[in-house]
Write an enzyme that holds these catalytic residues in place. Sequence first.
Site, PDB file in Angstrom:
ATOM      1  N   THR A 292      14.368  -2.390   0.616  1.00 46.70           N
ATOM      2  CA  THR A 292      13.777  -3.713   0.824  1.00 46.70           C
ATOM      3  C   THR A 292      14.611  -4.813   0.179  1.00 46.70           C
ATOM      4  O   THR A 292      15.158  -5.661   0.858  1.00 46.70           O
ATOM      5  CB  THR A 292      12.325  -3.827   0.338  1.00 46.70           C
TER       6      THR A 292
ATOM      7  N   TRP B 208      11.725   6.481  -1.473  1.00 42.80           N
ATOM      8  CA  TRP B 208      11.830   5.691  -0.247  1.00 42.80           C
ATOM      9  C   TRP B 208      12.935   6.269   0.657  1.00 42.80           C
ATOM     10  O   TRP B 208      12.788   6.297   1.863  1.00 42.80           O
ATOM     11  CB  TRP B 208      12.157   4.245  -0.588  1.00 42.80           C
TER      12      TRP B 208
ATOM     13  N   ASN C  97       7.807   7.442   1.197  1.00 45.88           N
ATOM     14  CA  ASN C  97       7.100   6.186   1.385  1.00 45.88           C
ATOM     15  C   ASN C  97       7.068   5.729   2.838  1.00 45.88           C
ATOM     16  O   ASN C  97       8.110   5.533   3.472  1.00 45.88           O
ATOM     17  CB  ASN C  97       7.759   5.090   0.536  1.00 45.88           C
ATOM     18  N   GLU C  98       5.849   5.560   3.365  1.00 44.69           N
ATOM     19  CA  GLU C  98       5.596   4.982   4.688  1.00 44.69           C
ATOM     20  C   GLU C  98       6.342   5.689   5.816  1.00 44.69           C
ATOM     21  O   GLU C  98       6.718   5.072   6.815  1.00 44.69           O
ATOM     22  CB  GLU C  98       5.907   3.481   4.678  1.00 44.69           C
TER      23      GLU C  98
ATOM     24  N   GLU D 102      -0.203   0.744  -2.279  1.00 45.39           N
ATOM     25  CA  GLU D 102       0.714  -0.394  -2.237  1.00 45.39           C
ATOM     26  C   GLU D 102      -0.028  -1.540  -1.570  1.00 45.39           C
ATOM     27  O   GLU D 102      -0.596  -1.388  -0.494  1.00 45.39           O
ATOM     28  CB  GLU D 102       2.011  -0.097  -1.483  1.00 45.39           C
TER      29      GLU D 102
END
Length: 802
Positions: free
Chosen positions: A109, A151, A192-193, A277
Amino acid sequence: MATRNGRTAWWRPGRGAAAVAAVAAAAAAVLVGLTTPAQAATAVTINGSSGGRALDGVGAVSGGGGNSRLLIDYPEPQRSDILNYLFKPGYGAAMQILKVEIGGDTNSTSGAEPSHEHTRGAVNCNRGYEWWLMEQAKARNPNITLVGLAWGAPGWVGNGNFWSTDSIDYLVAWLDCAGTHGLTINYLGGWNEKGYNVAWYKNLRSALNSHGYGSVKIVASDDFGWSAADDALRDSTFAAAVSTFGSHYVCGYRSAQSSCPSSSNAVATGKALWASENGSDDYNAGAQALARGINRGYIDGKMTGYINWPVIAAITPNIPWATTGVAVASQPWSGAYSIGKNAWVMAQTTQFTAPGWRYLDSSSGYIGGNRNNGSYVSLRAPGSGDYSTVIETMDATAAQTLNFNVTGGLSTGTVHVWSTNVRSNNTTDYFVRGADITPSGGAFSLTVQPGYVYSITTTTGQGKGTAVSPAQGNLKLPYSDTFDSYAVGREATYLMDQQGSFEVATCGGGHSGRCVRQMSEQAPIYWTSGHAEPFTLLGDLTWRNYTVSSDVMLEKSGYAQLIGRGNTYNHQGPQNLNGYYFRVSDTGAWSIRSNNTSGNWRTLASGTTAALGVGRWHTLALTLNGSTLTAAIDGATVGTVSDTTWVAGQIGYATAQGVTAQFDNLSVTPVGTSGGSTGEVRGAGSNRCLDVNGASQADGAVVQIWDCNGGANQQWTLTSGGQLSVYGSKCLDVPGTTQGTRARIWTCNGGSGQQWRVNADGSIVAVGSGLCLDVNGAGTANGTAVQLWTCNGGSNQTWIRG
């Protein structure tokens, strides 16, 4: 009536609810600034015998990624001051949970965080800054909960497949590293995600148990929604493997956080549920949403953990999400930082509770049963009669009187009242202690104002930190670094990785001492959808005319690059940067290139010189002086070109994907001049010029940003009288002193609305108001308005005169 700092608590021990309500309503009508009378009193019973789930904590994420990078480079005492505001109980945000990224050498990010295992089996437990941050958090709050989540990962993991045995071994190695730092990780997540793999979580549980990590709890699945909980109801082995179900942005992504449900299946699992989150909001502007979400996550969805993204924006203003978190710390060279309103909203829960406290379900809900009135949650300390109730009135339109009755074994002693006026922009209105209340027979009343968070408690020990930030200032040139003073595996001061991993290593190729080496030898398992090549940035966005020079050694065939005037970049794939690049390959091919956030690469000049080869050191230099760009290799100029696209920005290193290279003896030296007294004024964030709309010369013509074109409507002169004039007779003018006042031109008259202070940090401050010249909404499009706004150090308030 007891009053402190303008906040009024109404109470009448022993009076009936109706009498209390009548007195409160009458008095509320005369409160200063109150335009509507208090609503009818609402009865709230705080029942210590009520059932409810145990609080796991409120905290934030460091990572996803690179958002904490510059914090470790801050000088003392500012570094400790910031850490105290984040983690120290009774001082600031007092975070109860710290969730960190398990670095994977890839952008996640706002930067890339280094892996503990760049290549299979080569584990280094001292890379990066997350270990340091966890140590600092733990030193301030020994009871803080630590959570790890990946991530991305190096490409060797599962040959690019995260859901593999390799990734489980990789995570176990990370836990081993935590142990070398004296850290106990409480929770571990998956990817993550990126969905989840039921079999993988079962295998992770088995591996943790067999490696002595049976106490480490597993969170699944750190994605959107609660489908993992659905699977847990169908698969008992999966349910046994997972301790907590965590979902992201349960109230909606970057929403008002007015409604925060989980799911009936998630609740039915009996497992702890987390908003694992949330946020992604500005450190001040996100405070109202944060206030709602912390309470409503439990009321609506029985979520006992709330994790804000991120902890802090310790990145320079050109990096995406440069003002998110609970604080901003973008200038380690000056020591300047800012603690956001979010920190004090978080403190209204964290300073009055602790993990293990139990929610009281019958004493939590919406005021008067109406969401628009606000919400409240009550929690009881284990083994004690102490309790706290947190009340938010974000959407209320009038004062409201709450009549409390305390029962069920809770303390009926003195109640302490703290509040934050979330609608205020005055820091003295945040986390203020009000007058104590003495209940009578367990009964007391409180009148709450709209737009506030209140905490009422029988506990003590709360406090508001007093450390003050120094003034902002530019990172001065010349700047240099030999990299010899760092431990191997660490990151050089101010160097911010955006893709790949640039860390200190022992020099090769006959160079003595230490160098910066790009460590990623293969494409990683990406988290982002777009895939930039490895690059890292350093410096001040106001740097304009300079030579960036560095010794460079390629370890394998490919190319290395120096970056100049790097400014805004786009984290949405790929991570494209506004800036110039001097690229040199082992074959001797070279080029001067320009890139922008849309990935529109332009080759400005190119050629071929003697082959550089691999394993041999060479000195590369890129000089940026006005519109003239000059590239040199080993002291010999190889190319010169003229281009006016980028006028200021950072320096950096870059390589081709998978190319390991070393860099040493960085030098950034100023050249030329900063320009005459008349010229363009460019926005650092937009790279567009301060422009009079339509080239009008009429009084009142609005000022905006527009593509720089050399027109007379973009030529500004800083006069000895502190005015910025255009056309010779018109001045930059503001007709007011409040936020949002639009800038215009007006016949120069020496008035206070035409007095400006042009600062070394690139800010232009209106003398009459103390507000900064600001591009509305941090916009970058042609025609975006220019206005006054509170100074915040953002790139939309940084201007470069030419």
